[in-house]
Scaffold this motif. Structure first.
Motif, mmCIF file in Angstrom:
data_model
loop_
_atom_site.group_PDB
_atom_site.id
_atom_site.type_symbol
_atom_site.label_atom_id
_atom_site.label_comp_id
_atom_site.label_asym_id
_atom_site.label_seq_id
_atom_site.Cartn_x
_atom_site.Cartn_y
_atom_site.Cartn_z
ATOM 1 N N TYR A 183 -9.707 -6.189 -1.147
ATOM 2 C CA TYR A 183 -8.929 -5.276 -1.988
ATOM 3 C C TYR A 183 -7.494 -5.773 -2.116
ATOM 4 O O TYR A 183 -6.894 -6.258 -1.176
ATOM 5 N N ASN A 184 -6.973 -5.649 -3.314
ATOM 6 C CA ASN A 184 -5.702 -6.247 -3.721
ATOM 7 C C ASN A 184 -4.776 -5.145 -4.213
ATOM 8 O O ASN A 184 -5.107 -4.406 -5.138
ATOM 9 N N PHE A 185 -3.590 -5.027 -3.573
ATOM 10 C CA PHE A 185 -2.656 -3.956 -3.919
ATOM 11 C C PHE A 185 -1.245 -4.467 -3.695
ATOM 12 O O PHE A 185 -1.002 -5.304 -2.822
ATOM 13 N N ALA A 186 -0.295 -3.950 -4.483
ATOM 14 C CA ALA A 186 1.071 -4.462 -4.461
ATOM 15 C C ALA A 186 2.043 -3.468 -3.847
ATOM 16 O O ALA A 186 2.282 -2.408 -4.416
ATOM 17 N N SER A 187 2.589 -3.813 -2.684
ATOM 18 C CA SER A 187 3.670 -3.020 -2.092
ATOM 19 C C SER A 187 4.164 -3.707 -0.830
ATOM 20 O O SER A 187 3.372 -4.279 -0.075
ATOM 21 N N HIS A 188 5.476 -3.632 -0.598
ATOM 22 C CA HIS A 188 6.026 -4.098 0.673
ATOM 23 C C HIS A 188 5.485 -3.243 1.822
ATOM 24 O O HIS A 188 5.173 -2.070 1.656
ATOM 25 N N LEU A 189 5.438 -3.854 3.007
ATOM 26 C CA LEU A 189 4.978 -3.170 4.214
ATOM 27 C C LEU A 189 6.163 -3.067 5.166
ATOM 28 O O LEU A 189 6.444 -3.993 5.922
ATOM 29 N N LEU A 190 6.848 -1.925 5.165
ATOM 30 C CA LEU A 190 8.120 -1.822 5.871
ATOM 31 C C LEU A 190 8.220 -0.657 6.841
ATOM 32 O O LEU A 190 8.926 -0.745 7.841
ATOM 33 N N ILE A 191 7.559 0.451 6.563
ATOM 34 C CA ILE A 191 7.796 1.658 7.357
ATOM 35 C C ILE A 191 7.373 1.474 8.811
ATOM 36 O O ILE A 191 8.081 1.846 9.737
#
Length: 481
Positions: A183-191
């Motif tokens: 699965y492919n999704f766009a978002s930074h991983l920061l929290i």
């Protein structure tokens, strides 16, 4: 020969003593073979594939060389994607072990190959992310970052686009049981998670939801998309714990919803990989000078400030709570008006002027913080470009076609508009953008962003001409797959 596939994962979490580990990090391998072509898709819980964080620049060539020499899969047919999970200190095991363990995941996947059918589809999730480039009323961008304050609300005109699509590739064994989901999704991983330990971030939780619901030993592989300017929605929220598990759960459930609608079938495999050269920025000194000039102009306004914080805050609260009669009860003002006195109203005018000056200085301070960050960032990237000593950067563009599903890569943090444009330009309905893959050259923003002042064009090695060169090659590869 029909399409065969195998999956395996190995843990790659740091083994440094004393490091808090919230959840383990993995290298997950999917090996595909249609009898003519072999390919490997590796999803790594890592910040980047070289150039940043724990993964060094020689990791990818060493891994590909070993896969080619020992497993007879061409190195150019190996896709390695970083989830872009952000560490608190050391994230991964040591350099040599990264190669050894990731190779072992591929070897084990090959050992467990089985005949499969595949299907592809699109999920949807728009509740967990936001574009961090705020569109300002002055026509510029202001990027939401932890390193500096957000702008004044009255200066914000709009938010930018996101890509809510979840690209989904479903792989089933011949008996219909699920083997893998990519699965492919766009978002930074920061929290991260509340205890701020090493974590795979929200894709770790999403993958757990997917795997536990599907059962049968199915493996979920997350591929980071064109998320260069996409943030978790609650990144700057100071009123809730910094916990990405609810976001991951939403993503996992939305992915499962798409998975269950996908019909699998027989498919063939093809891979293309070519390296192009993208131009480096040459105008960083001029941009630094412009920011320094802006800094000096703002500093010059920080004069004649009467209040300090101790006197400002109670005054501000008093005048905000009762703008009409801030100093005392209403009858004092009425009595003053009756006798023709202006003591209270004159004092109020004086106080309001000082409050306004102090507030203006606060906003100036916030702008100066951002400018200082920008200058330091540009100086660092100028150093990187100067150190390279060449006018361009090699960039691998790789395409993998599985049936009617296409993956196209970029070795950079593609901004979402670039990814959306590639999807729209592709002849394939199911085109997934695997940015953060096969290398790392920092941010890759649309050419028109360069004059808007966002963070990504500040922390950037590439000249704006990169976009046309990359898109031309990416579309060329998609058409030739």
């Amino acid at each position: 020969m029909k399409l065969c596939a195998g999956v395996a994962k190995v843990e790659i979490t740091t083994n440094v003593e004393g490091v808090m580990i919230s959840d383990p990090l993995y290298a997950k391998a999917l090996v595909l073979d249609d009898g003519t072509t072999k390919a490997v898709i590796l999803a790594m819980d890592a910040l980047a594939i070289g150039g940043l964080g724990d993964v060094k620049d020689d990791f990818l060539p060493k891994l590909r060389s070993r896969i080619q020499n020992e497993l007879d899969i061409p190195g150019s047919n190996v896709l390695v994607n970083a989830s872009h999970t952000h560490p608190q200190g050391r994230l991964l095991c040591d350099d040599a072990e990264q190669v050894n363990r990731t190779f072992e995941a591929v070897r084990q996947a090959m050992f467990h190959m089985t005949e499969v059918k595949v299907g592809w589809g699109i999920g949807y999730e728009d509740r967990i992310s936001v574009n961090r480039n705020l569109k300002m009323k002055n026509g510029k961008h202001w990027s939401i970052r932890y390193a500096h304050p957000c702008p004044s609300d009255e200066d914000v005109a709009d938010v930018g686009p996101i890509d809510p699509e979840i690209g989904v590739l479903r792989i089933d064994r011949i008996d219909g049981s699920p083997l893998a989901v990519v699965y492919n999704f766009a978002s930074h991983l920061l929290i991260g998670v509340p205890d701020r330990g090493v974590t795979a971030n929200f894709p770790g939780f999403a993958s757990k939801v997917i795997e536990e619901n599907l059962g049968h030993g199915a493996m979920a592989l997350f591929l980071q998309g064109a998320g260069g300017d996409i943030l978790e929605l609650y990144f700057k929220d100071v009123n809730r714990p910094r916990n990405c598990e609810p976001l991951g759960t939403l993503l996992g459930l939305s992915t499962l919803k798409a998975v269950r609608k996908i019909q699998t079938r027989e498919a063939q495999l093809s891979v293309l990989s070519e390296t192009i050269k993208l131009p480096r920025k040459t105008d960083i000194p001029e941009r630094i000078e412009a920011r320094l000039q802006e800094q000096n102009e703002l500093l010059a306004t920080l004069r004649s400030t009467c209040l300090n914080f101790k006197t400002f805050l109670p005054l501000y609260m008093k005048y905000a709570l009762n703008p009409q009669y801030p100093a005392d009860y209403a009858y004092r003002y009425l009595q003053e008006a009756r006798i023709g006195s202006k003591e209270l109203t004159s004092m109020d005018a004086h106080n309001r002027e000082n409050i306004d000056i102090y507030l203006r200085n606060i906003h100036t301070m916030e702008k100066l913080i951002r400018i200082n960050e920008d200058i330091a960032t540009m100086q660092f990237h100028k150093m990187l470009n100067d150190k390279a000593g060449v006018p361009d950067i090699p960039a691998e563009v790789q395409g993998i076609k599985i049936g009617d599903c296409v993956l196209i890569t970029a070795p950079a943090e593609l901004l979402v508009e670039v990814g959306l444009k590639l999807k729209q330009s592709s002849p394939y309905e199911h085109t997934f953008i695997a940015a953060f893959s096969n290398g790392y050259m920092h941010y890759a923003a649309p050419a028109y962003h360069y004059e808007l002042g966002g963070y990504e064009v500040t922390e950037c090695l590439l000249a704006p001409e990169w976009q046309a060169a990359y898109e031309e090659k990416a579309i060329d590869i998609i058409h030739r797959l």
